[in-house]
Design a protein around this motif. Structure first.
Motif, mmCIF file in Angstrom:
data_model
loop_
_atom_site.group_PDB
_atom_site.id
_atom_site.type_symbol
_atom_site.label_atom_id
_atom_site.label_comp_id
_atom_site.label_asym_id
_atom_site.label_seq_id
_atom_site.Cartn_x
_atom_site.Cartn_y
_atom_site.Cartn_z
ATOM 1 N N GLY A 24 82.678 -83.087 8.660
ATOM 2 C CA GLY A 24 81.307 -83.312 9.117
ATOM 3 C C GLY A 24 81.219 -84.445 10.131
ATOM 4 N N PHE A 25 81.907 -85.558 9.841
ATOM 5 C CA PHE A 25 81.905 -86.677 10.790
ATOM 6 C C PHE A 25 82.594 -86.289 12.097
ATOM 7 C CE2 PHE A 25 81.039 -89.155 6.941
ATOM 8 C CZ PHE A 25 80.009 -89.959 7.399
ATOM 9 N N ASN A 26 83.709 -85.553 11.995
ATOM 10 C CA ASN A 26 84.404 -85.109 13.199
ATOM 11 C C ASN A 26 83.508 -84.191 14.027
ATOM 12 O OD1 ASN A 26 87.035 -84.877 14.759
ATOM 13 N ND2 ASN A 26 86.587 -82.742 14.326
ATOM 14 N N ALA A 71 68.912 -80.093 17.383
ATOM 15 C CA ALA A 71 68.864 -79.476 16.050
ATOM 16 C C ALA A 71 70.233 -79.543 15.383
ATOM 17 C CB ALA A 71 68.398 -78.021 16.161
ATOM 18 N N ALA A 72 71.274 -79.250 16.136
ATOM 19 C CA ALA A 72 72.625 -79.302 15.578
ATOM 20 C C ALA A 72 72.978 -80.725 15.152
ATOM 21 C CB ALA A 72 73.634 -78.783 16.601
ATOM 22 N N GLU A 73 72.588 -81.700 15.967
ATOM 23 C CA GLU A 73 72.855 -83.097 15.618
ATOM 24 C C GLU A 73 72.120 -83.481 14.333
ATOM 25 O OE1 GLU A 73 72.098 -87.634 17.238
ATOM 26 O OE2 GLU A 73 71.980 -85.996 18.684
ATOM 27 N N LEU A 74 70.854 -83.109 14.234
ATOM 28 C CA LEU A 74 70.083 -83.427 13.031
ATOM 29 C C LEU A 74 70.713 -82.787 11.797
ATOM 30 C CD1 LEU A 74 66.482 -83.045 14.487
ATOM 31 C CD2 LEU A 74 67.539 -85.185 13.678
ATOM 32 N N LYS A 75 71.167 -81.557 11.947
ATOM 33 C CA LYS A 75 71.781 -80.850 10.823
ATOM 34 C C LYS A 75 73.084 -81.541 10.405
ATOM 35 C CE LYS A 75 72.938 -76.230 9.289
ATOM 36 N NZ LYS A 75 72.876 -74.808 9.632
ATOM 37 N N LEU A 76 73.910 -81.930 11.385
ATOM 38 C CA LEU A 76 75.167 -82.605 11.061
ATOM 39 C C LEU A 76 74.924 -83.986 10.454
ATOM 40 C CD1 LEU A 76 77.360 -81.555 14.100
ATOM 41 C CD2 LEU A 76 77.804 -81.040 11.680
ATOM 42 N N ARG A 77 73.930 -84.697 10.976
ATOM 43 C CA ARG A 77 73.624 -86.017 10.401
ATOM 44 C C ARG A 77 73.156 -85.875 8.948
ATOM 45 N NH1 ARG A 77 74.215 -90.158 13.801
ATOM 46 N NH2 ARG A 77 74.030 -89.799 16.040
ATOM 47 N N ALA A 78 72.371 -84.847 8.678
ATOM 48 C CA ALA A 78 71.932 -84.604 7.300
ATOM 49 C C ALA A 78 73.125 -84.242 6.415
ATOM 50 C CB ALA A 78 70.879 -83.500 7.268
ATOM 51 N N ALA A 79 74.055 -83.473 6.958
ATOM 52 C CA ALA A 79 75.232 -83.065 6.185
ATOM 53 C C ALA A 79 76.103 -84.257 5.818
ATOM 54 C CB ALA A 79 76.041 -82.035 6.964
ATOM 55 N N PRO A 121 59.586 -85.529 15.334
ATOM 56 C CA PRO A 121 60.669 -85.131 16.237
ATOM 57 C C PRO A 121 62.014 -84.942 15.532
ATOM 58 C CG PRO A 121 60.029 -87.418 16.629
ATOM 59 C CD PRO A 121 59.072 -86.852 15.630
ATOM 60 N N GLU A 122 62.108 -85.351 14.267
ATOM 61 C CA GLU A 122 63.358 -85.225 13.519
ATOM 62 C C GLU A 122 63.409 -83.951 12.671
ATOM 63 O OE1 GLU A 122 65.867 -87.616 14.058
ATOM 64 O OE2 GLU A 122 64.405 -88.083 15.615
ATOM 65 N N ASP A 123 62.517 -83.009 12.933
ATOM 66 C CA ASP A 123 62.490 -81.754 12.185
ATOM 67 C C ASP A 123 63.503 -80.794 12.804
ATOM 68 O OD1 ASP A 123 61.873 -79.104 11.283
ATOM 69 O OD2 ASP A 123 59.890 -79.795 10.694
ATOM 70 N N GLU A 124 64.601 -80.590 12.097
ATOM 71 C CA GLU A 124 65.694 -79.750 12.604
ATOM 72 C C GLU A 124 65.244 -78.312 12.845
ATOM 73 O OE1 GLU A 124 68.730 -76.731 12.005
ATOM 74 O OE2 GLU A 124 67.778 -77.549 10.206
ATOM 75 N N VAL A 125 64.471 -77.748 11.923
ATOM 76 C CA VAL A 125 64.006 -76.367 12.069
ATOM 77 C C VAL A 125 63.094 -76.237 13.286
ATOM 78 C CG1 VAL A 125 62.656 -74.520 10.988
ATOM 79 C CG2 VAL A 125 64.273 -75.859 9.616
ATOM 80 N N ALA A 126 62.215 -77.191 13.489
ATOM 81 C CA ALA A 126 61.309 -77.144 14.644
ATOM 82 C C ALA A 126 62.087 -77.296 15.953
ATOM 83 C CB ALA A 126 60.237 -78.225 14.528
ATOM 84 N N GLN A 127 63.079 -78.170 15.970
ATOM 85 C CA GLN A 127 63.911 -78.322 17.171
ATOM 86 C C GLN A 127 64.613 -77.003 17.499
ATOM 87 O OE1 GLN A 127 64.253 -80.713 19.386
ATOM 88 N NE2 GLN A 127 63.469 -82.544 18.387
ATOM 89 N N ARG A 128 65.207 -76.392 16.479
ATOM 90 C CA ARG A 128 65.927 -75.124 16.680
ATOM 91 C C ARG A 128 64.961 -74.016 17.091
ATOM 92 N NH1 ARG A 128 70.765 -74.522 15.474
ATOM 93 N NH2 ARG A 128 70.765 -76.079 13.833
#
Length: 189
Positions: free
Chosen positions: A82-84, A64-72, A35-42
């Motif tokens: 990124g945190f903002n 997906a956006a949340e997963l991408k930002l957390r990875a960033a 469930p943490e796969d950003e590409v699959a979520q998007r």
């Protein structure tokens, strides 16, 4: 692992060939495994949008956006922006308690980042911590005296506290900084 990649590739193939309903079903299977796969979520979000399931699509796109930002921010823990941005996304999802430490981190990393202080103030206010919120709005304006959103939010807080003159002054300042700031126009009538 091999089964996961087979599912992923099958979902992607169905998507590329325009078989959106089938692709959505496969993307759901992929997410059942990870469930943490950003590409699959998007991708599931896109397929749901293509098949008219807008509300469910938005949930997966937000995830997906949340997963991408957390990875960033994990990749660059010095990124105030990124945190903002992660905090803003969490606030949009009404997850204020989770957003708060993101804004705090952004403000510590970059004390002159007016948006981080204003967003931190907004989160604090939503949590009923008005004194701390007021301080953050003022810090935002110290960092950037022309930051219209901080003037506007400070005006809202002053208005709720009964300081109508102070609120009006802040909303006028917001309009001086951004003449198209519609919320300030609305408040001033």
């Amino acid at each position: 692992v091999i089964d996961y990649y087979r599912l992923f590739n099958r979902a992607a193939y169905l998507q590329r060939t325009g078989r959106y309903e089938e692709s959505a079903a496969k993307w759901r299977e992929v997410l059942g495994v990870n469930p943490e796969d950003e590409v699959a979520q998007r991708s599931l979000g896109n397929m749901l949008l293509m098949t008219g399931h807008r509300e469910e699509s938005a949930l997966h796109m937000r995830k997906a956006a949340e997963l991408k930002l957390r990875a960033a921010v994990e990749a660059d823990p010095t990124s105030a922006r990124g945190f903002n941005d992660l905090g803003v996304l969490l606030m949009q999802a009404a997850r204020v308690e989770e957003a708060l430490p993101q804004f705090e981190r952004a403000a510590v990393l970059q004390p002159e980042f007016a948006a981080a202080h204003a967003n931190l103030g907004d989160a604090l206010e939503k949590l009923g911590r008005d004194g701390e919120a007021l301080l953050q709005f003022r810090k935002a304006l110290e960092a950037d005296p022309a930051y219209a959103p901080a003037h506007y939010r400070l005006g809202l807080m002053l208005s709720r506290r009964g300081d109508v003159q102070g609120a009006m002054a802040e909303w006028l300042s917001a309009l001086e900084d951004d003449p198209n700031y519609s919320e300030a126009h609305d408040r001033l009538g």
